[in-house]
Design a protein around this motif. Sequence first.
Motif, short mmCIF file in Angstrom:
data_model
loop_
_atom_site.label_atom_id
_atom_site.label_comp_id
_atom_site.label_asym_id
_atom_site.label_seq_id
_atom_site.Cartn_x
_atom_site.Cartn_y
_atom_site.Cartn_z
N LEU A 1 -0.75 16.96 3.90
CA LEU A 1 -1.11 15.56 4.16
C LEU A 1 -2.62 15.44 4.41
O LEU A 1 -3.29 14.59 3.85
CB LEU A 1 -0.31 15.08 5.38
N TYR A 2 -3.13 16.34 5.24
CA TYR A 2 -4.56 16.27 5.62
C TYR A 2 -5.48 16.54 4.44
O TYR A 2 -6.58 16.00 4.37
CB TYR A 2 -4.86 17.29 6.72
N VAL A 3 -5.05 17.42 3.52
CA VAL A 3 -5.96 17.81 2.43
C VAL A 3 -5.61 17.11 1.11
O VAL A 3 -6.12 17.47 0.06
CB VAL A 3 -6.01 19.35 2.23
N ALA A 4 -4.73 16.10 1.18
CA ALA A 4 -4.34 15.39 -0.04
C ALA A 4 -5.54 14.68 -0.66
O ALA A 4 -6.47 14.26 0.06
CB ALA A 4 -3.25 14.38 0.28
N ASP A 5 -5.53 14.52 -1.99
CA ASP A 5 -6.57 13.73 -2.67
C ASP A 5 -6.35 12.25 -2.40
O ASP A 5 -7.30 11.48 -2.29
CB ASP A 5 -6.52 13.98 -4.18
N GLU A 6 -5.07 11.87 -2.39
CA GLU A 6 -4.71 10.47 -2.12
C GLU A 6 -3.42 10.45 -1.32
O GLU A 6 -2.57 11.33 -1.48
CB GLU A 6 -4.46 9.70 -3.43
N VAL A 7 -3.29 9.45 -0.47
CA VAL A 7 -2.03 9.23 0.26
C VAL A 7 -1.74 7.74 0.19
O VAL A 7 -2.65 6.92 0.31
CB VAL A 7 -2.15 9.67 1.75
N PHE A 8 -0.47 7.39 -0.03
CA PHE A 8 -0.11 5.97 0.04
C PHE A 8 1.30 5.82 0.58
O PHE A 8 2.08 6.78 0.59
CB PHE A 8 -0.29 5.25 -1.30
N ILE A 9 1.59 4.62 1.07
CA ILE A 9 2.93 4.32 1.57
C ILE A 9 3.55 3.22 0.72
O ILE A 9 2.83 2.43 0.09
CB ILE A 9 2.92 3.89 3.05
N THR A 10 4.89 3.20 0.70
CA THR A 10 5.60 2.16 -0.04
C THR A 10 6.69 1.57 0.85
O THR A 10 7.29 2.27 1.66
CB THR A 10 6.28 2.72 -1.30
N GLY A 11 6.95 0.30 0.66
CA GLY A 11 8.03 -0.36 1.40
C GLY A 11 8.07 -1.82 1.00
O GLY A 11 7.09 -2.35 0.46
N THR A 12 9.18 -2.46 1.30
CA THR A 12 9.31 -3.88 0.94
C THR A 12 8.23 -4.72 1.60
O THR A 12 7.58 -5.54 0.96
CB THR A 12 10.71 -4.38 1.35
N ALA A 13 8.02 -4.50 2.90
CA ALA A 13 7.01 -5.29 3.61
C ALA A 13 5.60 -4.85 3.20
O ALA A 13 4.75 -5.69 2.91
CB ALA A 13 7.19 -5.14 5.11
N ALA A 14 5.37 -3.55 3.14
CA ALA A 14 4.03 -3.02 2.86
C ALA A 14 3.67 -3.12 1.38
O ALA A 14 2.50 -3.21 1.02
CB ALA A 14 3.96 -1.56 3.29
#
Length: 294
Positions: free
Chosen positions: A239-252
């Motif tokens: 997680l810390y060294v990822a190139d990109e991080v994103f979240i998904t959800g109905t609200a978000a």
Amino acid sequence: MLNRGEPMKVYLNGKFVDKEDAKISIYDHGLLYGDGVFEGIRAYDGVIFKLKEHVDRLYDSAKSILLEMPLSKEEMEKVVVETVRINNLRDAYIRLVVTRGIGDLGLDPRKCSNPTVFCIAEPMNPLLGESGIRAITSSIRRLPVDVLNPAVKSLNYLNSILAKIQANYAGVDEAFLLDSEGYVVEGTGDNIFVVKNGIIKTPPVASSVLRGITRDTVIDIAKELGYIVVEERITLHELYVADEVFITGTAAELVPVIEIDGRVINGGKIGEITRRLKEEFNRVKRILGTKVYD
Ligand code: PMP
């Protein structure tokens, strides 16, 4: 249909009533014990996004907790469509809830003979964090699958709420929960994805996660765009060294994460793959679903 200025109407146990008049009993086990299931759904421009998938998940959650639904799936879909229609909404956030119903003060579900069903549709709230959110990892562990499987979208959200409180105290937008073995599983109300060297990764459905409908949509989109998507466990290091991080959800919907526990992701900017997936999600979200108006 409502005229301008009229109070919003909600569905409650077979009737549409003014929002202010929608009351449920203090003996309802949904309230007393969190004994019930729910869905959060969105409508975009008169199309309820993946309504059938949401209703299927609701019925799976109910089956898992042995809650017998008082309506057929088709009837439940109609309830949602009608709640949006009666309030004249095109873009909406919808909450569909089924509780065990009224019982006594004991927790035995056999005392509850009639499930409570309600549906609320409100105008779409503006999205947060378009340009990226900051997050921490929570010291609260996600519920293990052999305790209360997060795949069941039950009314008991205290596990997520405790993690959210930590995010609030840390002054950031979201908290990620680890499972009891220390792998990263999900946010308080969203699924997590990391990207490293062009490969997109998210935790598997058999881990301590809710199988998000947005998650599955984004996986489909990513594969169609030719990306490799793997459903595997994610460590804190990844997680810390990822190139990109994103979240998904109905609200978000789909939101980039630009900082986690002080580690800056992609220089604090939305990544290229996240941007492409978001663009494509924004296109399909108006198409995939059930039309409210003819
Ligand atoms: N995980 C949790 C704990 C959630 O509450 C949600 C929101 N329903 C999600 C993931 C994302 O699921 P969906 O994309 O179906 O909204």
